[in-house]
Each structure stands twice: as structure tokens, then as C-alpha cells.
Design an enzyme around this catalytic site. Structure first.
Site, mmCIF file in Angstrom:
data_model
loop_
_atom_site.group_PDB
_atom_site.id
_atom_site.type_symbol
_atom_site.label_atom_id
_atom_site.label_comp_id
_atom_site.label_asym_id
_atom_site.label_seq_id
_atom_site.Cartn_x
_atom_site.Cartn_y
_atom_site.Cartn_z
ATOM 1 N N ARG A 171 -33.953 -50.140 0.580
ATOM 2 C CA ARG A 171 -32.589 -49.696 0.920
ATOM 3 C C ARG A 171 -32.703 -48.341 1.630
ATOM 4 N NH1 ARG A 171 -27.784 -50.022 -3.298
ATOM 5 N NH2 ARG A 171 -26.562 -50.319 -1.391
ATOM 6 N N GLN A 205 -17.910 -52.337 -7.358
ATOM 7 C CA GLN A 205 -18.637 -51.526 -8.357
ATOM 8 C C GLN A 205 -17.670 -50.751 -9.258
ATOM 9 O OE1 GLN A 205 -19.477 -51.788 -5.150
ATOM 10 N NE2 GLN A 205 -21.653 -51.481 -4.800
ATOM 11 N N ARG A 213 -28.690 -50.423 -8.945
ATOM 12 C CA ARG A 213 -28.080 -49.727 -7.810
ATOM 13 C C ARG A 213 -27.583 -48.368 -8.282
ATOM 14 N NH1 ARG A 213 -24.021 -48.755 -10.121
ATOM 15 N NH2 ARG A 213 -23.264 -47.830 -8.204
ATOM 16 N N GLY A 214 -27.135 -47.566 -7.291
ATOM 17 C CA GLY A 214 -26.796 -46.177 -7.613
ATOM 18 C C GLY A 214 -28.037 -45.347 -7.302
ATOM 19 N N ALA A 215 -27.832 -44.236 -6.583
ATOM 20 C CA ALA A 215 -28.978 -43.483 -6.037
ATOM 21 C C ALA A 215 -30.031 -43.078 -7.083
ATOM 22 C CB ALA A 215 -28.453 -42.289 -5.257
ATOM 23 N N ASN A 258 -21.787 -41.453 0.723
ATOM 24 C CA ASN A 258 -21.528 -42.145 -0.543
ATOM 25 C C ASN A 258 -20.887 -43.488 -0.189
ATOM 26 O OD1 ASN A 258 -21.559 -42.174 -3.479
ATOM 27 N ND2 ASN A 258 -19.328 -42.027 -3.392
ATOM 28 N N LYS A 259 -20.601 -44.274 -1.188
ATOM 29 C CA LYS A 259 -20.062 -45.627 -0.992
ATOM 30 C C LYS A 259 -18.924 -45.657 0.019
ATOM 31 C CE LYS A 259 -21.227 -48.713 -2.293
ATOM 32 N NZ LYS A 259 -22.121 -49.572 -1.460
ATOM 33 N N ASP A 271 -25.180 -40.460 -2.225
ATOM 34 C CA ASP A 271 -26.444 -41.158 -1.946
ATOM 35 C C ASP A 271 -27.402 -40.289 -1.147
ATOM 36 O OD1 ASP A 271 -24.344 -43.489 -2.338
ATOM 37 O OD2 ASP A 271 -26.363 -44.205 -2.816
HETATM 38 O O1 MRU Z 1 -24.379 -49.660 -3.075
HETATM 39 P P1 MRU Z 1 -24.455 -48.899 -4.359
HETATM 40 O O2 MRU Z 1 -23.709 -49.541 -5.466
HETATM 41 O O3 MRU Z 1 -25.880 -48.576 -4.716
HETATM 42 O O4 MRU Z 1 -23.734 -47.516 -4.036
HETATM 43 C C1 MRU Z 1 -23.735 -46.536 -5.031
HETATM 44 C C2 MRU Z 1 -22.954 -45.335 -4.687
HETATM 45 O O5 MRU Z 1 -22.462 -45.181 -3.603
HETATM 46 C C3 MRU Z 1 -22.884 -44.265 -5.742
HETATM 47 O O6 MRU Z 1 -21.668 -43.583 -5.678
HETATM 48 C C4 MRU Z 1 -24.022 -43.264 -5.493
HETATM 49 O O7 MRU Z 1 -25.249 -43.930 -5.432
HETATM 50 C C5 MRU Z 1 -24.085 -42.220 -6.535
HETATM 51 S S1 MRU Z 1 -24.731 -42.846 -8.051
HETATM 52 C C6 MRU Z 1 -24.872 -41.566 -9.155
#
Ligand code: MRU
Length: 369
Positions: free
Chosen positions: A110, A217, A67-69, A268-269, A258
Site C-alpha cells: 500500500r 470504516q 488497515r490503519g497506518a 488521511n482517508k 496516513d
Molecule cells: O484505508 P484505511 O482504512 O487503511 O485508511 C485508514 C485511515 O485513513 C486512518 O484514518 C489512518 O490510517 C490513521 S489510523 C490511526
């Protein structure tokens, strides 16, 4: 260059078992697999998953094993290469159709992080055909591009770190939300990259990591990797940030992204928006750290960013323990959009971008990498 934190979130395992982060001749030999850290097991266990089917890749992305963009972009690109590498389709045209279909399936795994579609589109656009190379040429060119994306991501994170560290100073308290570190990228991450760079240069920082409900996270991943890197970190519940700001313990907020629209609105999250509002109220700078691949200039504002809705069970229980009554109604958007007016600056691989974003993001896009 490998990440300074040595957290190999996404890597390529060649047939002889060696680990690769770039398109070296050894990495490009047939028979390799994608390897990821299984983030569902952290912080209790550091476990790796090997992926070579489409189903395994989609499941890993949807269940947040990866996970994470930037990390899902790198993983999806390598998964496409792994699946294609194993294909027995002998005809070039048929293989191309198969690749496009598999890329579409991965893209749909996703919806919010644009890096996923960005990486897959880049791979399919650079497929090489002709010169009698046949299907092997398609397979090799896909893998080469996917590994280039991983290699590039490591370099992008390092540049974000170098630019971002110029905004930090000794003794600073920094709040971050979710995980935008080495576990969220090929390299050292985005929001955490300036912190790692400053820490490596001897700067003393105090990081506060929002736990980041519902999937934690921040508590599970950000705290784990900062501890691994020797950075001073405290976990706080999501509802504690405003109090710490008022107490003067936070001098900057840095988060990842994201997807960022052309006007600077940033997905973002979930919970990032509330942090940005609290930061504005307390006159604390709110920074978004991001590589160029997270900007979606086809969207004029954040209103157009698709927001993933996740299963109610993520809110009503955690690790098998019920946290809400059976049958209760739940709302579980995985992301929110922070309006650009709350963002002090973007920390990018091409420098610090300040308002007015509508104008400056266009200039940023034209800067050569
Ligand atoms: O649902 P996730 O854990 O994939 O969400 C991730 C985030 O929101 C991060 O802050 C974002 O992807 C940036 S990662 C460099």
C-alpha cells in the site's frame, strides 16, 4: 502496557499459542506467527487471521484485513519477522538478500501510509549480524525489532491519549472520520485515544462517526470499537456532518493520518478534506492525532504524497450488492490531503503541535522520545 480497550488488532502468537505484544524471551522463541483481527469481517464477526507467508501478509494489507497506518506498520514488521523465521536459507548473506527483497514487496503493498515503509526500514536497519550468530541472529534481531515497534506503538497511543484529553471537556460532541482507533494501531489508536482517555477519566463525550464511504470504516469499525469501550457513539452518513456542525452538536473534529508532509499537509482517508473545510466554515477546531512515525519530513508538501487508487468495484457495489450500474466509470482515491492551513493542531506522542507547522514540526522531530 496493553491497550485499555483490549482490542488486540496486531499480536504475536508464539509456538505454544501464547499472545505477545513485546519482545519478551517467550515471544522471541522460534516458531511464532503474526495474528491479526480480520477487519473485513467486522462488525458481524470478530475473527482472527494467522499469517506466516509473504503472500498472506500482502493480501491482508491490500484487502484491508489489517488497515490503519500504525497497524499496517506493526503488521508488516511482524510479517517480515515471521516469514524470515521460517526461511530455510542457511547462508547469512543469502538470508539478508531475502529479507531485503521481502521488505520491498511488503512496502509496495500500500503506498500512502508512511508507517509501512518506516517500520520495515527500521527493522532491516537494526538486523544484527556477526559474532558467529549466523542466520538465527538475523531472525531473532528482526523479531525483536518488530515486537519493539508494536510495544512502542502501544505506548505512543497512550501518550497521544493523555495529551489529547487536555483538549476535551465534559459534554463535548466530537466528529471523527474513518477509523483511527484501536483497530488501526497496536494500542488504543490515534484519533480515538484522547476519547478513550477522557472516557476512562469519567468525562462524558458524544462521538459522531462518519460512516466513511466506500468501505465504511467509520460505521463498521469506529462504531464497533467505541461501543465495545462503552463510549456514546452515533453513526452518521458522510453527507450529514455539516448539518450537525451548524446545529451546534460538534465542538471538535479529531482524525488520524496516513502521512504528514514537513509543512503539515496531511493525507488521511478520502473525505477528511471536506470535513476540514466544513469545520473551518463553522469555526470548529480540526485536530489530527498522530504518532511521530507518520511524519514524512522528506516531503515538503502534501502535493508529493502518493495517493492510493483502489478498485472501482469498491464504489459500484458493497458486500456483493450492486450500488451503481455495470460498466459505469469510477474514481476511487483512497485518501485525500488536508492543507495544513485547515488544521488547528497535531495531537502527538510528544505533545500538542500548533502552527506555524513548518517551524514547529522541525522542533517536534528533535524532541527525545
Ligand atoms: O484505508 P484505511 O482504512 O487503511 O485508511 C485508514 C485511515 O485513513 C486512518 O484514518 C489512518 O490510517 C490513521 S489510523 C490511526
Amino acid at each position: 502496557m496493553k491497550p485499555t480497550t483490549r482490542i488486540d488488532t496486531v499480536s504475536w502468537l508464539s509456538a505454544d499459542g501464547s499472545i505477545h505484544f513485546s519482545p519478551s524471551p517467550e515471544a522471541l522463541r522460534p516458531g511464532g506467527k503474526l495474528r491479526i483481527i480480520d477487519q473485513r469481517a467486522l462488525p458481524a464477526h470478530l475473527e482472527y487471521l494467522r499469517i506466516d507467508t509473504l503472500e498472506e501478509a500482502c493480501d491482508a494489507i491490500q484487502t484491508l484485513a489489517v488497515r490503519g497506518a500504525p497497524a499496517i506498520g506493526c503488521a508488516a514488521a511482524l510479517a517480515l519477522a515471521a516469514v524470515t523465521g521460517k526461511s530455510g536459507t542457511a547462508n547469512q548473506e543469502a538470508l539478508l538478500k531475502e529479507v531485503m527483497k521481502n521488505a520491498r514487496v511488503l512496502m509496495e503493498s500500500r503506498p500512502t501510509a508512511v508507517n509501512l515503509a518506516w517500520a520495515l526500514n527500521r527493522c532491516t536497519a537494526r538486523i544484527v549480524t556477526g559474532n558467529g550468530g549466523g542466520t538465527e541472529q538475523i531472525k531473532e534481531s528482526l523479531l525483536r525489532e518488530a515486537l519493539s515497534i508494536l510495544e512502542e506503538d502501544i505506548a505512543l497511543c497512550a501518550r497521544i491519549g493523555e495529551y489529547g484529553r487536555t483538549l476535551l471537556h465534559d459534554g463535548m460532541g466530537i466528529l471523527t472520520h474513518c477509523n483511527a482507533g484501536a483497530l488501526a494501531a497496536g494500542g488504543d489508536g490515534t484519533a480515538l485515544a484522547p476519547i478513550y482517555a477522557a472516557h476512562a477519566g469519567g468525562m462524558k463525550l458524544k462521538v459522531f462517526s462518519d460512516e466513511t464511504r466506500p468501505l465504511l470504516q467509520g460505521a463498521r469499525l469506529t462504531a464497533w470499537e467505541l461501543k465495545q469501550g462503552g463510549v456514546d457513539v452515533s453513526v452518521i452518513c458522510d453527507n450529514m456532518a455539516a448539518r450537525l456542525m451548524r446545529e451546534g452538536r460538534i465542538q471538535a473534529v479529531i482524525v488520524g493520518a496516513d502521512r504528514i508532509a514537513a509543512n503539515g499537509d496531511t493525507a488521511n482517508k478520502i473525505g477528511t478534506y471536506s470535513v476540514a473545510i466544513a469545520a473551518r466554515y463553522h469555526r470548529i477546531p480540526f485536530y489530527v492525532a498522530t504518532p511521530y512515525s507518520t511524519f514524512d519530513m522528506s516531503l515538503s508538501s502534501g502535493e508529493q504524497i502518493p495517493i492510493e487508487q483502489r478498485a472501482p468495484g469498491e464504489v459500484t457495489s458493497f458486500a456483493g450488492v450492486k450500488t451503481a450500474p455495470d460498466g459505469v466509470s469510477v474514481c476511487n482515491p483512497a485518501f485525500d490531503v488536508t492543507p495544513h492551513s485547515l488544521i488547528r493542531a497535531f495531537i502527538t506522542d510528544r505533545g500538542i503541535i500548533r502552527p506555524p507547522f513548518e517551524k514547529n514540526l522541525v522542533v517536534f522531530q528533535s524532541i527525545q522520545r
